[in-house]
Design a protein around this motif. Structure first.
Motif, mmCIF file in Angstrom:
data_model
loop_
_atom_site.group_PDB
_atom_site.id
_atom_site.type_symbol
_atom_site.label_atom_id
_atom_site.label_comp_id
_atom_site.label_asym_id
_atom_site.label_seq_id
_atom_site.Cartn_x
_atom_site.Cartn_y
_atom_site.Cartn_z
ATOM 1 N N GLY A 96 152.066 -37.551 -36.254
ATOM 2 C CA GLY A 96 152.934 -38.383 -35.412
ATOM 3 C C GLY A 96 152.844 -39.865 -35.712
ATOM 4 O O GLY A 96 152.890 -40.285 -36.855
ATOM 5 N N ARG A 97 152.627 -40.637 -34.626
ATOM 6 C CA ARG A 97 152.742 -42.101 -34.768
ATOM 7 C C ARG A 97 151.627 -42.695 -35.625
ATOM 8 O O ARG A 97 151.755 -43.773 -36.191
ATOM 9 C CB ARG A 97 152.781 -42.729 -33.386
ATOM 10 N N GLY A 98 150.480 -42.023 -35.699
ATOM 11 C CA GLY A 98 149.418 -42.503 -36.578
ATOM 12 C C GLY A 98 148.615 -43.654 -36.014
ATOM 13 O O GLY A 98 148.072 -44.468 -36.755
ATOM 14 N N SER A 99 148.490 -43.726 -34.692
ATOM 15 C CA SER A 99 147.705 -44.838 -34.116
ATOM 16 C C SER A 99 146.235 -44.717 -34.491
ATOM 17 O O SER A 99 145.551 -45.724 -34.676
ATOM 18 C CB SER A 99 147.875 -44.886 -32.598
ATOM 19 N N ASN A 100 145.732 -43.494 -34.617
ATOM 20 C CA ASN A 100 144.333 -43.332 -35.047
ATOM 21 C C ASN A 100 144.178 -43.723 -36.518
ATOM 22 O O ASN A 100 143.177 -44.337 -36.897
ATOM 23 C CB ASN A 100 143.869 -41.897 -34.817
ATOM 24 N N ALA A 149 143.720 -36.845 -37.941
ATOM 25 C CA ALA A 149 143.945 -37.987 -37.038
ATOM 26 C C ALA A 149 145.288 -37.811 -36.343
ATOM 27 O O ALA A 149 146.324 -38.286 -36.808
ATOM 28 C CB ALA A 149 143.916 -39.286 -37.830
ATOM 29 N N GLY A 150 145.267 -37.078 -35.243
ATOM 30 C CA GLY A 150 146.527 -36.784 -34.581
ATOM 31 C C GLY A 150 147.301 -35.714 -35.344
ATOM 32 O O GLY A 150 148.518 -35.719 -35.414
ATOM 33 N N MET A 164 148.590 -32.064 -35.579
ATOM 34 C CA MET A 164 148.858 -31.134 -34.477
ATOM 35 C C MET A 164 149.119 -29.708 -34.949
ATOM 36 O O MET A 164 149.867 -28.973 -34.325
ATOM 37 C CB MET A 164 150.046 -31.642 -33.650
ATOM 38 N N ILE A 211 139.646 -35.694 -34.336
ATOM 39 C CA ILE A 211 139.545 -36.420 -33.061
ATOM 40 C C ILE A 211 140.346 -35.611 -32.043
ATOM 41 O O ILE A 211 141.494 -35.255 -32.308
ATOM 42 C CB ILE A 211 140.064 -37.863 -33.165
ATOM 43 N N PRO A 270 141.424 -35.317 -27.836
ATOM 44 C CA PRO A 270 141.494 -36.125 -26.618
ATOM 45 C C PRO A 270 140.957 -35.416 -25.368
ATOM 46 O O PRO A 270 141.652 -35.239 -24.366
ATOM 47 C CB PRO A 270 142.988 -36.415 -26.477
ATOM 48 N N LEU A 302 143.295 -42.883 -25.474
ATOM 49 C CA LEU A 302 143.720 -43.241 -26.839
ATOM 50 C C LEU A 302 143.021 -44.519 -27.290
ATOM 51 O O LEU A 302 142.577 -44.616 -28.441
ATOM 52 C CB LEU A 302 145.232 -43.408 -26.901
ATOM 53 N N GLU A 352 139.738 -43.515 -28.321
ATOM 54 C CA GLU A 352 139.795 -42.826 -29.631
ATOM 55 C C GLU A 352 139.742 -43.831 -30.769
ATOM 56 O O GLU A 352 139.078 -43.622 -31.797
ATOM 57 C CB GLU A 352 141.079 -42.010 -29.733
#
Ligand code: GRF
Length: 209
Positions: free
Chosen positions: A9-13, A82-83, A85, A103, A105, A166, A169
């Motif tokens: 997804g967004r790749g915030s991690n 990393a996120g 799914m 990781i 949640p 998050l 994380e």
């Protein structure tokens, strides 16, 4: 230490890993979803990216085999989920045994699987959080490297709780990778992770507001 990072997804991690300026090389970022914003983020930061669309494969085993072949082109020392799914096949997990971290949640072993924040609120837990762990074939299970505890507030919604988790994380995943790259993570025979040469200041638990 050379790593390949898997996202969905967004790749915030992923962004948190890159911002941490760790002593690692991120050789590639791979997403099972071609539209993942994290691919754009990685490209902007000059990292090789690949989209391997899982809907284009007849089954999970074929997809994971293609994913392993793609990852192994880079010969990484480790793979970071990393996120990411997708549920991994045992063949994938065994192929990267000891070299694969995730990781999640929640404070494992509580709340494996999805919708962790809504489930935590539904159970009325007073503390929630996130976990970085080595991946084993059992879903969201495996030797725990580090956790962050996040207090649950009376007015929390799944979104407000998810936002604080998050943020936690983004602290613990880079920390886990820093220790991993330094060769300080030792998985003991009892399945627990020992942080080698830890001094009092380094906690494998972070209390996060
Ligand atoms: C994060 O909560 C992660 O724990 C879960 O997916 C969410 C999104 O991660 N696995 P990211 O923003 O794509 O890194």
């Amino acid at each position: 230490m050379k790593l390949v990072v898997l996202i969905s997804g967004r790749g915030s991690n992923l962004n948190a890993i890159l911002d941490a300026a760790l002593p690692v090389e991120i050789a590639a970022v791979i997403s099972n979803r071609p539209t993942a914003d994290g691919l754009t983020l990685a490209r902007r930061r000059g990292i090789a990216t690949h989209a391997l669309d899982h809907t284009q494969y007849p089954n999970r085993a074929d997809f994971d085999a293609a994913l392993m072949a793609l990852i192994d082109n880079y010969q990484p020392d480790g793979v970071v989920l990393a996120g990411y799914m997708r549920i991994l096949t045992d063949a994938f997990v065994e192929h990267y045994s000891g070299r694969l971290i995730n990781i999640h949640p929640s404070l494992l072993p509580s709340f494996p699987g999805i919708h962790t924040h809504a489930r935590a609120l539904a159970e009325g837990v007073r503390v929630h959080g996130c976990t970085v762990h080595f991946v084993t074939p059992q879903l969201d299970h495996g030797p725990i490297i580090v956790q962050a505890a996040v207090p649950v507030r009376a007015d929390d919604t799944p979104d407000s709780l998810a936002a604080r988790v998050l943020a936690a994380e983004h602290q613990v995943l880079p920390q886990a990778i820093r220790w991993w790259a330094a060769g300080r993570l030792v998985v003991q025979n009892d399945g627990r992770v020992n942080l080698r040469d830890a001094d009092g200041s380094e906690q494998a638990l972070l209390i996060y507001g």
